[in-house]
Motif scaffolding. Sequence first.
Motif, mmCIF file in Angstrom:
data_model
loop_
_atom_site.group_PDB
_atom_site.id
_atom_site.type_symbol
_atom_site.label_atom_id
_atom_site.label_comp_id
_atom_site.label_asym_id
_atom_site.label_seq_id
_atom_site.Cartn_x
_atom_site.Cartn_y
_atom_site.Cartn_z
ATOM 1 N N ASN A 1 5.896 -24.273 -19.853
ATOM 2 C CA ASN A 1 6.761 -24.720 -18.753
ATOM 3 C C ASN A 1 6.572 -23.825 -17.531
ATOM 4 O O ASN A 1 7.531 -23.355 -16.931
ATOM 5 N N ILE A 2 5.324 -23.595 -17.166
ATOM 6 C CA ILE A 2 5.020 -22.640 -16.109
ATOM 7 C C ILE A 2 5.487 -23.142 -14.741
ATOM 8 O O ILE A 2 5.322 -24.316 -14.399
ATOM 9 N N LYS A 3 6.122 -22.243 -14.002
ATOM 10 C CA LYS A 3 6.556 -22.504 -12.636
ATOM 11 C C LYS A 3 6.403 -21.199 -11.863
ATOM 12 O O LYS A 3 5.961 -20.180 -12.404
ATOM 13 N N ASP A 4 6.810 -21.217 -10.605
ATOM 14 C CA ASP A 4 6.725 -20.010 -9.788
ATOM 15 C C ASP A 4 7.437 -18.839 -10.450
ATOM 16 O O ASP A 4 6.949 -17.704 -10.428
ATOM 17 N N ASN A 5 8.610 -19.103 -11.040
ATOM 18 C CA ASN A 5 9.388 -18.023 -11.641
ATOM 19 C C ASN A 5 8.690 -17.380 -12.830
ATOM 20 O O ASN A 5 8.966 -16.232 -13.175
ATOM 21 N N THR A 6 7.783 -18.117 -13.472
ATOM 22 C CA THR A 6 6.986 -17.533 -14.550
ATOM 23 C C THR A 6 6.115 -16.413 -13.983
ATOM 24 O O THR A 6 6.086 -15.294 -14.508
ATOM 25 N N LEU A 7 5.407 -16.730 -12.918
ATOM 26 C CA LEU A 7 4.566 -15.725 -12.265
ATOM 27 C C LEU A 7 5.399 -14.547 -11.797
ATOM 28 O O LEU A 7 5.041 -13.383 -12.030
ATOM 29 N N TYR A 8 6.523 -14.831 -11.140
ATOM 30 C CA TYR A 8 7.363 -13.746 -10.612
ATOM 31 C C TYR A 8 7.882 -12.848 -11.736
ATOM 32 O O TYR A 8 7.961 -11.627 -11.578
ATOM 33 N N SER A 9 8.218 -13.457 -12.865
ATOM 34 C CA SER A 9 8.740 -12.673 -13.984
ATOM 35 C C SER A 9 7.662 -11.786 -14.592
ATOM 36 O O SER A 9 7.930 -10.643 -14.971
ATOM 37 N N VAL A 10 6.446 -12.319 -14.683
ATOM 38 C CA VAL A 10 5.330 -11.486 -15.141
ATOM 39 C C VAL A 10 5.140 -10.296 -14.208
ATOM 40 O O VAL A 10 4.959 -9.157 -14.645
ATOM 41 N N LEU A 11 5.221 -10.555 -12.910
ATOM 42 C CA LEU A 11 5.054 -9.494 -11.920
ATOM 43 C C LEU A 11 6.192 -8.477 -11.988
ATOM 44 O O LEU A 11 5.962 -7.260 -11.902
ATOM 45 N N LEU A 12 7.420 -8.959 -12.164
ATOM 46 C CA LEU A 12 8.571 -8.046 -12.229
ATOM 47 C C LEU A 12 8.581 -7.229 -13.515
ATOM 48 O O LEU A 12 9.239 -6.183 -13.581
ATOM 49 N N SER A 13 7.840 -7.680 -14.515
ATOM 50 C CA SER A 13 7.721 -6.874 -15.736
ATOM 51 C C SER A 13 6.748 -5.707 -15.534
ATOM 52 O O SER A 13 6.676 -4.803 -16.368
ATOM 53 N N LYS A 14 5.994 -5.754 -14.406
ATOM 54 C CA LYS A 14 5.012 -4.698 -14.104
ATOM 55 C C LYS A 14 5.453 -3.776 -12.969
ATOM 56 O O LYS A 14 4.828 -2.742 -12.720
ATOM 57 N N GLY A 15 6.506 -4.169 -12.249
ATOM 58 C CA GLY A 15 6.958 -3.358 -11.117
ATOM 59 C C GLY A 15 8.117 -4.025 -10.410
ATOM 60 O O GLY A 15 8.564 -5.108 -10.807
ATOM 61 N N ASN A 16 8.608 -3.396 -9.367
ATOM 62 C CA ASN A 16 9.709 -3.977 -8.597
ATOM 63 C C ASN A 16 9.204 -5.079 -7.673
ATOM 64 O O ASN A 16 8.015 -5.185 -7.377
ATOM 65 N N GLY A 17 10.149 -5.878 -7.194
ATOM 66 C CA GLY A 17 9.858 -6.869 -6.173
ATOM 67 C C GLY A 17 10.653 -6.543 -4.925
ATOM 68 O O GLY A 17 11.690 -5.867 -4.996
ATOM 69 N N GLU B 1 0.823 -1.211 0.000
ATOM 70 C CA GLU B 1 0.000 0.000 0.000
ATOM 71 C C GLU B 1 0.859 1.265 0.000
ATOM 72 O O GLU B 1 0.504 2.272 -0.609
ATOM 73 N N LYS B 2 1.991 1.186 0.653
ATOM 74 C CA LYS B 2 2.895 2.349 0.747
ATOM 75 C C LYS B 2 3.829 2.476 -0.450
ATOM 76 O O LYS B 2 4.420 3.530 -0.664
ATOM 77 N N ASN B 3 3.981 1.400 -1.209
ATOM 78 C CA ASN B 3 4.964 1.389 -2.302
ATOM 79 C C ASN B 3 4.298 0.954 -3.598
ATOM 80 O O ASN B 3 4.318 -0.223 -3.969
ATOM 81 N N ASN B 4 3.715 1.921 -4.292
ATOM 82 C CA ASN B 4 2.949 1.626 -5.493
ATOM 83 C C ASN B 4 3.796 1.118 -6.649
ATOM 84 O O ASN B 4 3.269 0.551 -7.607
ATOM 85 N N ASP B 5 5.109 1.356 -6.598
ATOM 86 C CA ASP B 5 5.982 0.902 -7.679
ATOM 87 C C ASP B 5 6.428 -0.544 -7.498
ATOM 88 O O ASP B 5 7.180 -1.065 -8.315
ATOM 89 N N TYR B 6 5.951 -1.200 -6.439
ATOM 90 C CA TYR B 6 6.251 -2.603 -6.200
ATOM 91 C C TYR B 6 5.016 -3.448 -6.520
ATOM 92 O O TYR B 6 3.919 -3.136 -6.068
ATOM 93 N N SER B 7 5.225 -4.510 -7.280
ATOM 94 C CA SER B 7 4.104 -5.378 -7.649
ATOM 95 C C SER B 7 4.056 -6.644 -6.814
ATOM 96 O O SER B 7 3.017 -7.314 -6.769
ATOM 97 N N VAL B 8 5.168 -6.990 -6.119
ATOM 98 C CA VAL B 8 5.241 -8.268 -5.407
ATOM 99 C C VAL B 8 6.249 -8.174 -4.272
ATOM 100 O O VAL B 8 7.216 -7.407 -4.343
ATOM 101 N N CYS B 9 6.002 -8.955 -3.219
ATOM 102 C CA CYS B 9 6.974 -9.026 -2.128
ATOM 103 C C CYS B 9 6.992 -10.426 -1.530
ATOM 104 O O CYS B 9 6.015 -11.175 -1.616
ATOM 105 N N TRP B 10 8.137 -10.757 -0.935
ATOM 106 C CA TRP B 10 8.337 -12.041 -0.262
ATOM 107 C C TRP B 10 8.980 -11.772 1.103
ATOM 108 O O TRP B 10 9.414 -10.652 1.379
ATOM 109 N N THR B 11 9.041 -12.794 1.940
ATOM 110 C CA THR B 11 9.740 -12.666 3.221
ATOM 111 C C THR B 11 10.643 -13.888 3.417
ATOM 112 O O THR B 11 10.614 -14.850 2.638
ATOM 113 N N ASP B 12 11.397 -13.859 4.490
ATOM 114 C CA ASP B 12 12.209 -15.010 4.881
ATOM 115 C C ASP B 12 11.294 -16.084 5.488
ATOM 116 O O ASP B 12 10.119 -15.829 5.799
#
Length: 329
Positions: free
Chosen positions: A199-215, A131-142
Amino acid sequence: MTLEQNANILAQKIVNDTPIVSIICQTYNHENFIESTIQSFLFQKTNFPFEIIIHEDASTDGTKDIIEKYHKKYPNLIIPIYQKENKYSKITNIWSYYTFPAAKGKYIALCEGDDYWIDDLKLQKQVDFLEKNNDYSVCWTDFENIKGDQFFKNNFNEILPKEYSMNFENAFGPYCTYSLTCMFRKDAVDVEFLKTFKNIKDNTLYSVLLSKGNGAFLNYETAVYRLHEGGVYSMQPFFFQRYSSYKNLKEIIEKIPESRTKNIYKIEFELLQDAAFEVLKIYKSNIKLNNDHKECIQFYISEAKFTKKIKLNLKFVLYTFTRLFKSKK
Protein backbone atom coordinates in the motif's frame (compact mmCIF):
# COMPACT_ATOMS: atom_id res chain seq x y z
CA MET A 1 18.04 35.82 -17.58
CA THR A 2 15.77 33.97 -19.99
CA LEU A 3 14.69 30.37 -19.55
CA GLU A 4 16.86 29.24 -22.46
CA GLN A 5 19.94 31.03 -21.12
CA ASN A 6 19.51 29.52 -17.66
CA ALA A 7 18.77 26.05 -19.06
CA ASN A 8 21.92 26.19 -21.21
CA ILE A 9 23.98 27.01 -18.12
CA LEU A 10 22.41 24.07 -16.26
CA ALA A 11 23.00 21.75 -19.22
CA GLN A 12 26.67 22.75 -19.37
CA LYS A 13 27.15 22.07 -15.64
CA ILE A 14 26.01 18.47 -15.97
CA VAL A 15 28.27 17.58 -18.93
CA ASN A 16 31.34 16.60 -16.91
CA ASP A 17 29.99 16.41 -13.35
CA THR A 18 27.89 13.99 -11.34
CA PRO A 19 24.58 15.63 -10.38
CA ILE A 20 24.11 16.67 -6.77
CA VAL A 21 20.31 16.53 -7.11
CA SER A 22 18.11 14.25 -9.17
CA ILE A 23 14.71 15.79 -9.83
CA ILE A 24 12.15 13.02 -10.26
CA CYS A 25 8.93 13.87 -12.04
CA GLN A 26 6.15 11.33 -12.59
CA THR A 27 3.62 12.25 -15.23
CA TYR A 28 0.54 10.84 -16.91
CA ASN A 29 -1.86 12.74 -19.19
CA HIS A 30 -0.49 16.09 -18.05
CA GLU A 31 -0.46 17.68 -21.50
CA ASN A 32 -1.92 20.91 -20.11
CA PHE A 33 0.60 21.15 -17.26
CA ILE A 34 3.89 19.37 -17.99
CA GLU A 35 5.49 22.22 -19.94
CA SER A 36 5.18 24.67 -17.03
CA THR A 37 6.48 21.93 -14.72
CA ILE A 38 9.60 21.34 -16.84
CA GLN A 39 10.16 25.07 -17.26
CA SER A 40 10.04 25.55 -13.48
CA PHE A 41 12.90 23.02 -13.23
CA LEU A 42 14.87 24.78 -15.94
CA PHE A 43 14.53 28.13 -14.14
CA GLN A 44 16.36 26.80 -11.07
CA LYS A 45 19.55 28.64 -10.11
CA THR A 46 22.12 26.45 -8.38
CA ASN A 47 25.85 26.30 -7.75
CA PHE A 48 25.75 22.55 -8.45
CA PRO A 49 24.67 20.33 -11.35
CA PHE A 50 21.36 18.49 -11.30
CA GLU A 51 19.48 16.11 -13.58
CA ILE A 52 15.79 15.87 -14.45
CA ILE A 53 14.33 12.35 -14.63
CA ILE A 54 10.82 12.28 -16.07
CA HIS A 55 8.81 9.07 -15.86
CA GLU A 56 6.15 9.19 -18.59
CA ASP A 57 3.58 6.51 -17.76
CA ALA A 58 2.15 5.79 -21.24
CA SER A 59 0.03 8.91 -21.53
CA THR A 60 -2.77 8.94 -24.07
CA ASP A 61 -2.52 12.69 -24.76
CA GLY A 62 0.39 14.86 -25.94
CA THR A 63 2.45 14.67 -22.74
CA LYS A 64 5.18 12.51 -24.33
CA ASP A 65 5.58 14.92 -27.28
CA ILE A 66 6.24 17.83 -24.93
CA ILE A 67 8.82 15.83 -22.97
CA GLU A 68 10.55 14.77 -26.19
CA LYS A 69 10.76 18.39 -27.31
CA TYR A 70 12.67 19.38 -24.17
CA HIS A 71 14.76 16.22 -24.14
CA LYS A 72 16.00 16.95 -27.67
CA LYS A 73 16.89 20.47 -26.64
CA TYR A 74 18.65 19.50 -23.38
CA PRO A 75 19.66 15.82 -23.75
CA ASN A 76 22.32 15.98 -21.01
CA LEU A 77 19.93 17.53 -18.53
CA ILE A 78 16.60 15.76 -19.12
CA ILE A 79 16.39 11.97 -18.86
CA PRO A 80 13.00 10.55 -19.93
CA ILE A 81 11.73 7.11 -18.98
CA TYR A 82 8.94 6.15 -21.37
CA GLN A 83 6.53 3.35 -20.60
CA LYS A 84 4.62 1.44 -23.29
CA GLU A 85 1.88 0.48 -20.83
CA ASN A 86 0.67 2.32 -17.75
CA LYS A 87 2.49 1.05 -14.65
CA TYR A 88 0.51 2.99 -12.04
CA SER A 89 -2.70 1.15 -12.98
CA LYS A 90 -0.89 -2.15 -12.35
CA ILE A 91 -0.01 -0.99 -8.80
CA THR A 92 3.64 -0.93 -9.74
CA ASN A 93 5.99 0.81 -7.32
CA ILE A 94 7.44 3.26 -9.84
CA TRP A 95 9.92 4.77 -7.39
CA SER A 96 11.59 1.46 -6.53
CA TYR A 97 11.59 -0.12 -9.96
CA TYR A 98 12.23 2.82 -12.29
CA THR A 99 13.04 6.28 -10.98
CA PHE A 100 15.07 5.92 -7.77
CA PRO A 101 17.50 3.39 -9.30
CA ALA A 102 18.05 5.79 -12.23
CA ALA A 103 18.92 8.72 -9.96
CA LYS A 104 22.62 9.64 -9.72
CA GLY A 105 22.27 12.54 -7.28
CA LYS A 106 23.17 12.69 -3.61
CA TYR A 107 19.72 14.18 -3.08
CA ILE A 108 16.37 13.51 -4.73
CA ALA A 109 13.69 16.16 -5.25
CA LEU A 110 10.13 15.19 -6.18
CA CYS A 111 7.52 17.00 -8.23
CA GLU A 112 4.51 15.54 -10.08
CA GLY A 113 3.92 16.53 -13.69
CA ASP A 114 0.87 18.64 -12.86
CA ASP A 115 2.57 20.75 -10.15
CA TYR A 116 5.34 23.31 -10.54
CA TRP A 117 7.91 25.37 -8.64
CA ILE A 118 7.77 29.15 -8.19
CA ASP A 119 11.02 29.76 -6.31
CA ASP A 120 14.06 29.60 -8.61
CA LEU A 121 16.27 28.99 -5.55
CA LYS A 122 14.21 26.07 -4.24
CA LEU A 123 16.83 23.40 -4.88
CA GLN A 124 19.69 25.58 -3.67
CA LYS A 125 17.96 26.42 -0.38
CA GLN A 126 17.06 22.83 0.39
CA VAL A 127 20.50 21.47 -0.48
CA ASP A 128 22.08 24.17 1.70
CA PHE A 129 19.86 23.10 4.60
CA LEU A 130 20.62 19.39 4.27
CA GLU A 131 24.35 20.03 3.80
CA LYS A 132 24.41 21.96 7.08
CA ASN A 133 22.23 19.50 9.01
CA ASN A 134 23.53 15.96 8.73
CA ASP A 135 20.97 14.63 11.22
CA TYR A 136 18.13 15.50 8.82
CA SER A 137 17.24 13.05 6.06
CA VAL A 138 14.38 14.99 4.42
CA CYS A 139 12.86 18.44 4.15
CA TRP A 140 9.74 20.07 2.71
CA THR A 141 8.53 23.65 2.22
CA ASP A 142 5.24 25.51 2.06
CA PHE A 143 3.38 25.87 -1.25
CA GLU A 144 0.36 27.54 -2.80
CA ASN A 145 -2.72 25.75 -4.12
CA ILE A 146 -4.56 26.40 -7.37
CA LYS A 147 -7.99 25.20 -8.47
CA GLY A 148 -9.06 26.47 -11.86
CA ASP A 149 -7.64 29.98 -11.91
CA GLN A 150 -8.05 30.56 -8.16
CA PHE A 151 -4.99 30.53 -5.90
CA PHE A 152 -5.25 29.98 -2.15
CA LYS A 153 -2.64 29.65 0.57
CA ASN A 154 -2.13 27.21 3.42
CA ASN A 155 -2.08 28.39 7.03
CA PHE A 156 1.29 26.83 7.87
CA ASN A 157 2.82 30.29 8.21
CA GLU A 158 0.40 30.99 11.07
CA ILE A 159 0.72 27.73 12.99
CA LEU A 160 4.30 26.55 12.41
CA PRO A 161 7.71 28.14 13.08
CA LYS A 162 10.18 29.07 10.33
CA GLU A 163 11.87 25.70 10.72
CA TYR A 164 9.69 22.92 12.08
CA SER A 165 11.56 19.77 13.05
CA MET A 166 9.71 16.47 12.65
CA ASN A 167 10.00 12.88 13.80
CA PHE A 168 7.45 10.15 14.48
CA GLU A 169 6.31 11.95 17.63
CA ASN A 170 4.82 14.86 15.64
CA ALA A 171 4.88 13.92 11.94
CA PHE A 172 1.78 14.24 9.71
CA GLY A 173 -0.01 16.65 12.00
CA PRO A 174 -0.51 19.21 10.61
CA TYR A 175 -0.03 17.54 7.23
CA CYS A 176 2.56 19.75 5.55
CA THR A 177 4.65 17.04 3.89
CA TYR A 178 3.58 17.21 0.24
CA SER A 179 5.70 15.56 -2.45
CA LEU A 180 6.00 18.62 -4.73
CA THR A 181 8.38 20.27 -2.22
CA CYS A 182 10.13 17.14 -0.93
CA MET A 183 13.92 16.74 -1.00
CA PHE A 184 15.76 13.89 0.70
CA ARG A 185 19.06 12.05 0.92
CA LYS A 186 19.14 9.22 -1.58
CA ASP A 187 21.23 7.00 0.71
CA ALA A 188 18.48 7.17 3.37
CA VAL A 189 16.18 5.05 1.17
CA ASP A 190 16.44 1.29 0.86
CA VAL A 191 14.86 0.64 -2.53
CA GLU A 192 14.50 -3.09 -1.89
CA PHE A 193 12.70 -2.39 1.39
CA LEU A 194 10.32 -0.03 -0.40
CA LYS A 195 9.43 -2.84 -2.79
CA THR A 196 7.95 -4.84 0.10
CA PHE A 197 5.11 -2.36 0.67
CA LYS A 198 1.76 -3.26 -0.90
CA ASN A 199 0.00 0.00 0.00
CA ILE A 200 2.83 2.36 -0.88
CA LYS A 201 2.13 6.09 -0.82
CA ASP A 202 4.10 9.26 -0.13
CA ASN A 203 3.90 8.61 3.61
CA THR A 204 5.65 5.26 3.11
CA LEU A 205 8.68 7.05 1.69
CA TYR A 206 8.55 9.74 4.37
CA SER A 207 8.38 7.13 7.13
CA VAL A 208 11.38 5.28 5.74
CA LEU A 209 13.25 8.58 5.68
CA LEU A 210 12.17 9.53 9.21
CA SER A 211 13.46 6.19 10.45
CA LYS A 212 16.92 7.33 9.25
CA GLY A 213 16.88 10.93 10.49
CA ASN A 214 14.80 13.98 11.30
CA GLY A 215 12.56 15.82 8.87
CA ALA A 216 12.18 19.59 8.51
CA PHE A 217 9.39 21.79 7.23
CA LEU A 218 10.95 25.03 5.95
CA ASN A 219 8.23 27.64 6.20
CA TYR A 220 8.47 29.48 2.89
CA GLU A 221 6.65 28.92 -0.41
CA THR A 222 8.45 27.28 -3.31
CA ALA A 223 5.76 25.54 -5.37
CA VAL A 224 2.16 25.36 -6.58
CA TYR A 225 -0.08 22.34 -6.02
CA ARG A 226 -2.79 21.81 -8.61
CA LEU A 227 -6.27 20.56 -7.71
CA HIS A 228 -7.94 19.33 -10.90
CA GLU A 229 -10.18 16.56 -12.18
CA GLY A 230 -7.24 14.56 -13.47
CA GLY A 231 -5.48 14.59 -10.09
CA VAL A 232 -4.56 11.06 -9.00
CA TYR A 233 -5.37 11.72 -5.34
CA SER A 234 -6.74 15.24 -4.77
CA MET A 235 -10.03 14.61 -6.59
CA GLN A 236 -10.66 11.10 -5.25
CA PRO A 237 -13.75 10.50 -3.03
CA PHE A 238 -13.30 11.27 0.65
CA PHE A 239 -13.69 7.59 1.62
CA PHE A 240 -10.92 6.53 -0.77
CA GLN A 241 -8.57 9.21 0.55
CA ARG A 242 -9.09 8.29 4.20
CA TYR A 243 -9.23 4.51 3.87
CA SER A 244 -6.24 4.22 1.53
CA SER A 245 -4.27 6.43 3.92
CA TYR A 246 -5.34 4.26 6.85
CA LYS A 247 -4.17 1.07 5.12
CA ASN A 248 -0.95 2.80 4.18
CA LEU A 249 -0.25 3.89 7.77
CA LYS A 250 -1.25 0.48 9.12
CA GLU A 251 1.40 -1.13 6.90
CA ILE A 252 3.99 1.46 7.93
CA ILE A 253 3.38 0.61 11.60
CA GLU A 254 3.77 -3.10 10.84
CA LYS A 255 7.05 -2.70 8.91
CA ILE A 256 8.81 0.28 10.55
CA PRO A 257 9.22 -0.18 14.33
CA GLU A 258 10.31 3.45 14.85
CA SER A 259 6.86 4.58 13.68
CA ARG A 260 5.04 2.93 16.61
CA THR A 261 4.45 6.11 18.55
CA LYS A 262 1.35 7.50 20.21
CA ASN A 263 1.14 10.14 17.49
CA ILE A 264 1.14 7.68 14.58
CA TYR A 265 -1.33 5.31 16.26
CA LYS A 266 -3.63 8.27 16.88
CA ILE A 267 -3.51 9.40 13.23
CA GLU A 268 -4.06 5.82 12.04
CA PHE A 269 -7.25 5.48 14.11
CA GLU A 270 -8.54 8.93 13.10
CA LEU A 271 -8.17 7.97 9.42
CA LEU A 272 -10.04 4.71 10.03
CA GLN A 273 -12.79 6.48 11.96
CA ASP A 274 -13.25 9.11 9.25
CA ALA A 275 -13.47 6.36 6.64
CA ALA A 276 -15.94 4.30 8.70
CA PHE A 277 -18.34 7.19 9.22
CA GLU A 278 -18.06 8.04 5.53
CA VAL A 279 -19.26 4.48 4.85
CA LEU A 280 -22.20 5.28 7.11
CA LYS A 281 -23.06 8.30 4.94
CA ILE A 282 -22.77 6.16 1.81
CA TYR A 283 -25.09 3.56 3.33
CA LYS A 284 -27.56 6.25 4.36
CA SER A 285 -27.65 7.41 0.73
CA ASN A 286 -28.96 3.95 -0.22
CA ILE A 287 -25.78 3.09 -2.15
CA LYS A 288 -24.67 -0.54 -2.12
CA LEU A 289 -21.52 -1.06 -0.07
CA ASN A 290 -18.50 -2.60 -1.79
CA ASN A 291 -15.81 -4.85 -0.30
CA ASP A 292 -13.60 -1.95 0.80
CA HIS A 293 -16.53 -0.37 2.64
CA LYS A 294 -17.29 -3.63 4.45
CA GLU A 295 -13.64 -4.27 5.25
CA CYS A 296 -13.31 -0.75 6.66
CA ILE A 297 -16.24 -1.33 9.02
CA GLN A 298 -14.75 -4.63 10.18
CA PHE A 299 -11.43 -2.94 10.99
CA TYR A 300 -13.22 -0.13 12.81
CA ILE A 301 -15.33 -2.53 14.91
CA SER A 302 -12.16 -4.41 15.90
CA GLU A 303 -10.23 -1.25 16.89
CA ALA A 304 -12.82 1.22 18.23
CA LYS A 305 -13.81 1.63 21.86
CA PHE A 306 -17.09 0.10 22.98
CA THR A 307 -19.11 3.34 22.98
CA LYS A 308 -17.98 4.23 19.44
CA LYS A 309 -18.87 0.74 18.19
CA ILE A 310 -22.35 1.09 19.67
CA LYS A 311 -22.80 4.52 18.10
CA LEU A 312 -21.87 3.22 14.65
CA ASN A 313 -24.01 0.09 14.93
CA LEU A 314 -27.08 2.01 16.13
CA LYS A 315 -26.86 4.31 13.13
CA PHE A 316 -26.58 1.36 10.76
CA VAL A 317 -29.68 -0.16 12.34
CA LEU A 318 -31.54 3.15 12.06
CA TYR A 319 -30.60 3.61 8.40
CA THR A 320 -31.51 -0.02 7.64
CA PHE A 321 -35.03 0.48 8.99
CA THR A 322 -35.27 3.75 7.07
CA ARG A 323 -34.27 2.02 3.84
CA LEU A 324 -36.77 -0.80 4.44
CA PHE A 325 -39.53 1.71 5.15
CA LYS A 326 -38.81 3.65 1.95
CA SER A 327 -38.71 0.46 -0.13
CA LYS A 328 -42.23 -0.51 1.02
CA LYS A 329 -43.73 2.82 -0.07
